[in-house]
Design an enzyme around this catalytic site. Sequence first.
Site, mmCIF file in Angstrom:
data_model
loop_
_atom_site.group_PDB
_atom_site.id
_atom_site.type_symbol
_atom_site.label_atom_id
_atom_site.label_comp_id
_atom_site.label_asym_id
_atom_site.label_seq_id
_atom_site.Cartn_x
_atom_site.Cartn_y
_atom_site.Cartn_z
ATOM 1 N N GLU B 124 0.885 -1.172 0.000
ATOM 2 C CA GLU B 124 0.000 0.000 0.000
ATOM 3 C C GLU B 124 0.916 1.214 0.000
ATOM 4 O O GLU B 124 1.359 1.669 1.049
ATOM 5 C CB GLU B 124 -0.929 -0.032 1.213
ATOM 6 C CG GLU B 124 -2.099 0.909 1.046
ATOM 7 C CD GLU B 124 -1.779 2.331 1.447
ATOM 8 O OE1 GLU B 124 -1.177 3.065 0.619
ATOM 9 O OE2 GLU B 124 -2.137 2.694 2.583
ATOM 10 N N GLU B 133 4.968 11.175 -1.560
ATOM 11 C CA GLU B 133 5.842 10.320 -0.750
ATOM 12 C C GLU B 133 6.694 9.408 -1.627
ATOM 13 O O GLU B 133 7.719 8.902 -1.212
ATOM 14 C CB GLU B 133 5.087 9.462 0.272
ATOM 15 C CG GLU B 133 4.297 10.254 1.288
ATOM 16 C CD GLU B 133 3.403 9.351 2.128
ATOM 17 O OE1 GLU B 133 3.851 8.303 2.591
ATOM 18 O OE2 GLU B 133 2.218 9.711 2.304
#
Lengths: 341, 341
Positions: B124, B133
């Site tokens: 994930e 990110e």
Amino acid sequence: TYESLQQMYWEDTEYFGNYGNLKIHHEMLSDRPRTLAYQSAIKNNAQQLRGKRVIDVGSGTGILSLMCAKYGLPSQIYAVEASDIVEHTKTIVEKNNLGEIIQVVHGYAEELKLEERVDLIISEWMGTLLLFEMMIESVILTRDNLLKEKGTLWPSSANLFLVPCSAHAQYSQKMEFWDSQFGFDFSPLKPVAQQEFLHKPVHNHEMKPEDCLSSPVSVVFIDMKTVTVAELEHYMHHFSFQIQKDQVMHGFASWFQVTFDPLGHNNDVVILNTGPWHELTHWKQNLFLLDEPINIKEGEIISGSFELYRHEEWRRHLRVLLKFKKVPNEMKENWETGTET
Amino acid sequence: TYESLQQMYWEDTEYFGNYGNLKIHHEMLSDRPRTLAYQSAIKNNAQQLRGKRVIDVGSGTGILSLMCAKYGLPSQIYAVEASDIVEHTKTIVEKNNLGEIIQVVHGYAEELKLEERVDLIISEWMGTLLLFEMMIESVILTRDNLLKEKGTLWPSSANLFLVPCSAHAQYSQKMEFWDSQFGFDFSPLKPVAQQEFLHKPVHNHEMKPEDCLSSPVSVVFIDMKTVTVAELEHYMHHFSFQIQKDQVMHGFASWFQVTFDPLGHNNDVVILNTGPWHELTHWKQNLFLLDEPINIKEGEIISGSFELYRHEEWRRHLRVLLKFKKVPNEMKENWETGTET
Ligand SMILES: [Ca+2]
Ligand SMILES: [Ca+2]
């Protein structure tokens, strides 16, 4: 045709919630109970404000000065603000045609020099747990420098309240959560959760009146006219709460109240109370959770002490020390206000 | 009698929202649509998972590995996690009696060395605006190092969607707010508000389906089997939205979808969609606000381009460049996909 070019990116600090200055002012202006309390004090005392001299400590966008000027017609208001928002405050004052009454000053209020002392110091200095940020220090120093002996401070007094409380949803969401997730046992994370979620105050707790397990007590009282900076170093209060219902106690809750003394004899005291019986403010309530909830019964006594320390190093920060014990009904006859080990 | 000692204080970083690690894992586990999508993929393909070898990239608390092990009975799962939470993940795995299947590895998945390649990589990795990110990079590198040629990645593909939208409440609360507060004109703060609130994406926007002014389009498509790290540097998409209603357009909204390919021929594709037609996830939606809202009419076309850059310096960050123009109905005959000046 219409054209637009947008360029956007995040930085860590932005991403994690530091939204710069205007967000804070937006939040404060949006807090109606807060701003309306100041407005009530000003409107109630409009007659007595006429011709007076006022300092607004930490004026921000200038809202308190604007209200004073519009409703009270003082002869002079010094709106003093250290942050950069002050450049815009000047423009706002002009835009609202109040430049003749309000003088916007960029700087620290405690360093302000005036020929003549003032009649009123108005300021919204309250933070989380009343004293967080310690802006009250600026107000005290400005008072000593520049307030007339018979002058008034708004707010005029402040109380911090404490009550033992239940907080089932909060505790369950942070702790019982780990007992089972999607059929798996995540309980090894409970000590981590305890460390991360329970050992610091929840500063944006929204409690209900029925969460209170006793009548709240005032653990800090501040008279703005006489409080000294030295007194802010440490507050201590011994409490003894009479439990009013059989419940699970998850911790203690806290909130504050400030009062605005009337300037005339026939005017009412205005009160701003941030507790659970009143409309929610941006301060919300504060919650101190226990590691383990405890079962308590009507008539039992929760006895102990609340201490608030100004942080030795980070001078705008606080430390809270809570010590308490439960005195069961059957032991009450032998019970005395105790020394903690 | 019961005794307790509590000591509490705030630090700046805590106060301003950096709640440490467990808070993030708590948020992810609490996001049911997210976790249930992974669970569906695993349960649907339980038969095909039997005896397989799996890597869980960035396993966190271990939830995906636990579900794989329980429902799929693979021969080996490597749960690889770089952060310190991993020490607890080991204990959780033991506690749930899955230590024989799941091997918890503290480190970077892309540095993992195995004798034999694996059949499935589960991860994930999705962040705000899908790629924020840039954890996807670890997944790509792990794929190149350790996935069998016929192996599968979960998610298997990803789309980022864009749509012109109205966001009246958001815009009004942040901008029109300054027109009048308590009877005063705060409009000098509008340029500041523009700078502070409009020039960066709102990453926790909650939009309604009716806020969409057109059908959304996919502006980024990623095939996890073939995407390269180099491709992440820059995505560009030319769009041409056909406006479906007379409305005020406040900006563009964005969200993503990921798919989980079946391992067997008769299994369904599982989809996790974070858009406004689906249950809200912790990713919510993203909003790019315009400086000034524009009036648009049914049948008009909003034409332009969307570009997503990986930040040159902060490699986990993104920059978004949106260029567009409105093509009014009366000009549509002359209109062609244009060059922006
Ligand atoms: Ca404050
Ligand atoms: Ca993520």
